[in-house]
Write a protein that holds these residues in place. Sequence first.
Motif, PDB file in Angstrom:
ATOM      1  N   GLY A 109       0.853  -1.150  -0.038  1.00 44.37           N
ATOM      2  CA  GLY A 109      -0.060   0.037   0.089  1.00 44.37           C
ATOM      3  C   GLY A 109       1.013   1.275   0.113  1.00 44.37           C
ATOM      4  N   ILE A 110       0.244   2.372   0.586  1.00 43.81           N
ATOM      5  CA  ILE A 110       1.084   3.423   0.512  1.00 43.81           C
ATOM      6  C   ILE A 110       1.307   4.029   2.242  1.00 43.81           C
ATOM      7  N   GLU A 111       1.722   2.982   2.914  1.00 45.37           N
ATOM      8  CA  GLU A 111       2.284   3.116   4.124  1.00 45.37           C
ATOM      9  C   GLU A 111       3.522   4.143   4.226  1.00 45.37           C
ATOM     10  N   TRP A 112       4.317   3.976   3.282  1.00 44.92           N
ATOM     11  CA  TRP A 112       5.583   4.665   3.241  1.00 44.92           C
ATOM     12  C   TRP A 112       5.354   6.259   3.143  1.00 44.92           C
ATOM     13  N   LEU A 113       4.163   6.510   2.673  1.00 44.98           N
ATOM     14  CA  LEU A 113       3.969   7.994   2.417  1.00 44.98           C
ATOM     15  C   LEU A 113       3.396   8.769   3.854  1.00 44.98           C
ATOM     16  N   LYS A 114       3.166   7.907   4.862  1.00 42.38           N
ATOM     17  CA  LYS A 114       2.650   8.230   6.047  1.00 42.38           C
ATOM     18  C   LYS A 114       4.052   9.419   6.512  1.00 42.38           C
ATOM     19  N   PHE A 153       7.903   8.692   6.104  1.00 41.42           N
ATOM     20  CA  PHE A 153       8.710   9.693   5.189  1.00 41.42           C
ATOM     21  C   PHE A 153       9.898  10.348   5.765  1.00 41.42           C
TER      22      PHE A 153
END
Length: 73
Positions: free
Chosen positions: A2-7, A11
């Motif tokens: 998913g986009i967990e790394w965009l939290k 980040f």
Amino acid sequence: MGIEWLKPGVFFGSMLYALIGVAVFWVCFLIVDKLTPYDLWSELVEKRNTALAIVVGAMCLAIGLIVAAAIHG
């Protein structure tokens, strides 16, 4: 994944570790530069010492791997 790394926490944590890694790498490179009996920049750029360039490149890769392993845990 998913986009967990965009939290924001993830980040900015990644950015902080990247900056720490670059700083540690730069300090290690400066230490090695001071330990060598000649000026690395002069030898590499002005005299075009290919053998030294290969050794310095290998050293940079080794320091990078050590810093990455230390940060990764």
